[in-house]
Scaffold this motif. Structure first.
Motif, PDB file in Angstrom:
ATOM      1  N   GLU A  89       1.112  -1.159   0.135  1.00 23.74           N
ATOM      2  CA  GLU A  89      -0.486  -0.329   0.311  1.00 23.74           C
ATOM      3  C   GLU A  89       0.600   1.210  -0.034  1.00 23.74           C
ATOM      4  O   GLU A  89       0.524   2.577  -0.534  1.00 23.74           O
ATOM      5  CB  GLU A  89      -0.961  -0.422   1.073  1.00 23.74           C
ATOM      6  CG  GLU A  89      -1.977  -1.055   0.843  1.00 23.74           C
ATOM      7  CD  GLU A  89      -2.638  -1.790   2.109  1.00 23.74           C
ATOM      8  OE1 GLU A  89      -2.487  -0.552   3.774  1.00 23.74           O
ATOM      9  OE2 GLU A  89      -4.108  -1.606   2.821  1.00 23.74           O
ATOM     10  N   TYR A  90       2.170   1.349   1.081  1.00 22.77           N
ATOM     11  CA  TYR A  90       2.748   2.208   0.941  1.00 22.77           C
ATOM     12  C   TYR A  90       4.082   2.391  -1.110  1.00 22.77           C
ATOM     13  O   TYR A  90       3.660   3.596  -1.312  1.00 22.77           O
ATOM     14  CB  TYR A  90       4.318   2.298   1.872  1.00 22.77           C
ATOM     15  CG  TYR A  90       4.560   3.130   2.280  1.00 22.77           C
ATOM     16  CD1 TYR A  90       3.722   4.586   3.091  1.00 22.77           C
ATOM     17  CD2 TYR A  90       5.717   3.242   2.106  1.00 22.77           C
ATOM     18  CE1 TYR A  90       4.688   5.560   3.254  1.00 22.77           C
ATOM     19  CE2 TYR A  90       6.874   4.416   1.744  1.00 22.77           C
ATOM     20  CZ  TYR A  90       6.509   5.585   2.504  1.00 22.77           C
ATOM     21  OH  TYR A  90       6.888   6.994   2.800  1.00 22.77           O
ATOM     22  N   ALA A  91       4.422   1.296  -0.945  1.00 24.36           N
ATOM     23  CA  ALA A  91       4.483   1.706  -2.308  1.00 24.36           C
ATOM     24  C   ALA A  91       3.950   2.100  -3.108  1.00 24.36           C
ATOM     25  O   ALA A  91       4.899   3.168  -4.662  1.00 24.36           O
ATOM     26  CB  ALA A  91       5.663   0.170  -2.671  1.00 24.36           C
ATOM     27  N   ARG A  92       2.779   1.721  -3.839  1.00 19.86           N
ATOM     28  CA  ARG A  92       2.094   1.270  -4.531  1.00 19.86           C
ATOM     29  C   ARG A  92       1.998   3.446  -4.047  1.00 19.86           C
ATOM     30  O   ARG A  92       2.310   4.345  -5.764  1.00 19.86           O
ATOM     31  CB  ARG A  92       0.630   1.563  -4.156  1.00 19.86           C
ATOM     32  CG  ARG A  92      -0.283   1.366  -5.700  1.00 19.86           C
ATOM     33  CD  ARG A  92      -1.639   0.310  -5.921  1.00 19.86           C
ATOM     34  NE  ARG A  92      -2.426   0.537  -6.133  1.00 19.86           N
ATOM     35  CZ  ARG A  92      -3.393  -0.011  -6.995  1.00 19.86           C
ATOM     36  NH1 ARG A  92      -3.756  -0.888  -5.916  1.00 19.86           N
ATOM     37  NH2 ARG A  92      -4.504   0.661  -7.814  1.00 19.86           N
ATOM     38  N   LYS A  93       1.933   3.331  -3.919  1.00 21.73           N
ATOM     39  CA  LYS A  93       1.028   5.723  -3.303  1.00 21.73           C
ATOM     40  C   LYS A  93       2.731   5.933  -4.431  1.00 21.73           C
ATOM     41  O   LYS A  93       2.714   6.631  -4.387  1.00 21.73           O
ATOM     42  CB  LYS A  93       1.308   5.587  -2.084  1.00 21.73           C
ATOM     43  CG  LYS A  93      -0.107   5.117  -1.597  1.00 21.73           C
ATOM     44  CD  LYS A  93      -0.569   5.793  -0.198  1.00 21.73           C
ATOM     45  CE  LYS A  93      -1.544   5.250   1.098  1.00 21.73           C
ATOM     46  NZ  LYS A  93      -1.514   5.799   1.662  1.00 21.73           N
ATOM     47  N   PHE A 143      -8.348  -4.357  -2.689  1.00 20.73           N
ATOM     48  CA  PHE A 143      -7.718  -3.789  -4.102  1.00 20.73           C
ATOM     49  C   PHE A 143      -6.493  -4.374  -3.979  1.00 20.73           C
ATOM     50  O   PHE A 143      -5.440  -4.376  -4.898  1.00 20.73           O
ATOM     51  CB  PHE A 143      -7.623  -2.330  -3.425  1.00 20.73           C
ATOM     52  CG  PHE A 143      -8.682  -2.128  -4.304  1.00 20.73           C
ATOM     53  CD1 PHE A 143      -9.898  -1.952  -5.636  1.00 20.73           C
ATOM     54  CD2 PHE A 143      -9.985  -0.986  -3.095  1.00 20.73           C
ATOM     55  CE1 PHE A 143     -10.842  -1.484  -5.677  1.00 20.73           C
ATOM     56  CE2 PHE A 143     -11.111  -1.154  -3.435  1.00 20.73           C
ATOM     57  CZ  PHE A 143     -11.560  -1.024  -4.444  1.00 20.73           C
ATOM     58  N   ALA A 144      -5.344  -4.102  -2.739  1.00 20.53           N
ATOM     59  CA  ALA A 144      -4.080  -4.475  -2.718  1.00 20.53           C
ATOM     60  C   ALA A 144      -3.809  -6.022  -2.773  1.00 20.53           C
ATOM     61  O   ALA A 144      -2.761  -6.394  -4.247  1.00 20.53           O
ATOM     62  CB  ALA A 144      -3.490  -3.758  -1.186  1.00 20.53           C
ATOM     63  N   GLU A 145      -4.599  -6.614  -1.964  1.00 21.59           N
ATOM     64  CA  GLU A 145      -4.246  -8.305  -2.368  1.00 21.59           C
ATOM     65  C   GLU A 145      -4.725  -8.867  -3.733  1.00 21.59           C
ATOM     66  O   GLU A 145      -3.685  -9.826  -4.288  1.00 21.59           O
ATOM     67  CB  GLU A 145      -4.605  -9.443  -1.692  1.00 21.59           C
ATOM     68  CG  GLU A 145      -4.432  -8.760   0.039  1.00 21.59           C
ATOM     69  CD  GLU A 145      -5.300  -7.787   0.871  1.00 21.59           C
ATOM     70  OE1 GLU A 145      -5.450  -7.005  -0.220  1.00 21.59           O
ATOM     71  OE2 GLU A 145      -5.377  -7.608   1.780  1.00 21.59           O
ATOM     72  N   ASP A 146      -5.772  -8.508  -4.016  1.00 23.87           N
ATOM     73  CA  ASP A 146      -5.997  -8.863  -5.640  1.00 23.87           C
ATOM     74  C   ASP A 146      -5.498  -7.741  -6.706  1.00 23.87           C
ATOM     75  O   ASP A 146      -5.499  -8.150  -8.474  1.00 23.87           O
ATOM     76  CB  ASP A 146      -7.523  -8.570  -5.879  1.00 23.87           C
ATOM     77  CG  ASP A 146      -8.377  -9.876  -4.957  1.00 23.87           C
ATOM     78  OD1 ASP A 146      -7.440 -10.913  -4.442  1.00 23.87           O
ATOM     79  OD2 ASP A 146      -9.266  -9.480  -4.065  1.00 23.87           O
ATOM     80  N   ALA A 147      -4.751  -6.578  -6.576  1.00 23.12           N
ATOM     81  CA  ALA A 147      -3.998  -6.050  -7.437  1.00 23.12           C
ATOM     82  C   ALA A 147      -4.839  -5.343  -8.088  1.00 23.12           C
ATOM     83  O   ALA A 147      -4.947  -5.298  -9.613  1.00 23.12           O
ATOM     84  CB  ALA A 147      -3.007  -7.162  -8.901  1.00 23.12           C
ATOM     85  N   VAL A 148      -5.990  -5.076  -7.386  1.00 23.18           N
ATOM     86  CA  VAL A 148      -7.037  -4.079  -8.683  1.00 23.18           C
ATOM     87  C   VAL A 148      -7.122  -3.042  -8.317  1.00 23.18           C
ATOM     88  O   VAL A 148      -6.633  -2.151  -7.101  1.00 23.18           O
ATOM     89  CB  VAL A 148      -8.778  -4.788  -7.674  1.00 23.18           C
ATOM     90  CG1 VAL A 148      -9.579  -3.985  -8.497  1.00 23.18           C
ATOM     91  CG2 VAL A 148      -9.191  -6.195  -8.297  1.00 23.18           C
TER      92      VAL A 148
END
Length: 333
Positions: free
Chosen positions: A72-76, A139-144
């Motif tokens: 979650e942090y890295a995606r941001k 959202f994070a776990e499923d990469a949605v």
């Protein structure tokens, strides 16, 4: 930037790409490298952090709790950098990359495909992964990236942008209607057997007329299913009447396989929303999808009222002489 920080950003970007791609092999293909390289970079990141980020088996991978927080942090950070670089290059109108969208299976098979097609025509460098599912979205776990949902959204950790409301109608097979004529008012619906969706309160339906007056009716469904497609199939076979979204039975009404009864009454409308996680930055591909669906959905929802009404010929072809007489008596209101 120091070399260590630069390497860390690379490893972080690879980790985010693994989750967005759904597998190490697909991430390697998108990064134009080899799977062993991607796997090695993942191990390096886990060694740097001193913790396992992914549970990996032969058939699937899933985030650990630490992996979920890190993702979650890295995606941001990664998407924020992508957004900034796009804006810096003046590429604010040309999104690219893969956008993953979860849509309800009934609406996503046909009705919402128009939005998907328009998105790809408008932004040819983008790609869409269209997942049909009613399950809750991680959202994070499923990469949605986002999801289209029908019904109230109560999760405070996401943003739910309401796009409009879905109308529900009462539909019945002509063969069943021929057996139970005289459906002229809501109270006459008690004559019919019913099909219901278990995810709703299946012992009661709420109807409203053209003036917004609401009436609650008790029903005793003979068939209850946990999926809209099953209730539609049961209604087509004459098992019972069904209160169902108008777009789910559009083709059936048009062809006469189902008949809409009490056209001046409908089920209370339910909201349809675009849902996505709360982030500080959003990638361009998602921002453009939000803009497009927000502009197109009102047009889809405001189609002419008679778009789902059957032709008289279509209905008549499914009824015998006695059935046509009862249909003439019962379909009016």
């Amino acid at each position: 930037m120091a070399k260590g920080n630069s390497n860390q950003l690379t490893l972080m970007s690879t980790f985010v790409r693994i989750l967005s791609a759904g597998s190490l092999s697909m991430a390697a293909k998108q990064l134009n490298t080899s799977q062993p390289t991607v796997s090695r970079q993942l191990r390096m990141l886990e060694a740097h952090l001193g913790m396992q980020l992914l549970n990996r088996t032969t058939h699937r991978m899933s985030l650990t709790e630490s992996g979920r927080r890190y993702y979650e942090y890295a995606r941001k950070l990664v998407e924020g950098l992508e957004t900034f670089e796009n804006e810096l290059r003046g590429e604010t109108g040309c999104p690219s990359g893969l956008l993953r969208v979860v849509v309800p299976s009934v609406l996503g098979q046909e009705w919402l495909i128009e939005i998907a097609a328009q998105y790809l025509k408008t932004y040819p460098a983008a790609r869409l992964e269209w997942r049909l599912s009613e399950s809750s979205v991680r959202f994070a776990e499923d990469a949605v990236d986002c999801a289209i949902r029908v019904g109230a959204v109560k999760d405070e950790l996401v943003i739910a942008r309401q796009l409009g409301e879905v109308q529900r109608i009462i539909a019945v097979a002509p063969s069943l209607l021929s057996q139970h004529g005289g459906i002229r008012a809501p109270e006459d619906l008690s004559k019919l057997p019913w099909v219901a969706l278990s995810t709703n309160c299946h012992n009661k339906i709420d109807l409203q007329d053209q003036h917004g007056n609401v009436r609650g009716l008790s029903i005793s469904p003979s068939f209850i299913a946990d999926h809209v497609l099953a209730t539609r199939a049961a209604a087509l076979l004459g098992v019972g009447a069904v209160l169902i979204s108008k777009c789910a039975v559009h083709a059936d009404i048009q062809s006469g396989r189902l008949v809409r009864i009490l056209p001046n009454w409908s089920g209370t409308s339910v909201p349809i929303s675009l849902v996505y996680p709360r982030l500080q930055f959003y990638p361009l591909k998602l921002r453009k999808f939000i803009e497009l669906i927000s502009s197109l959905m009102p047009q889809l929802l405001s189609s002419p009222q008679d778009v789902c009404e059957p032709t008289r010929e279509g209905m008549a072809s499914n009824l015998n002489a006695a059935g046509r007489k009862r249909l003439a008596e019962g379909a009016g209101s």
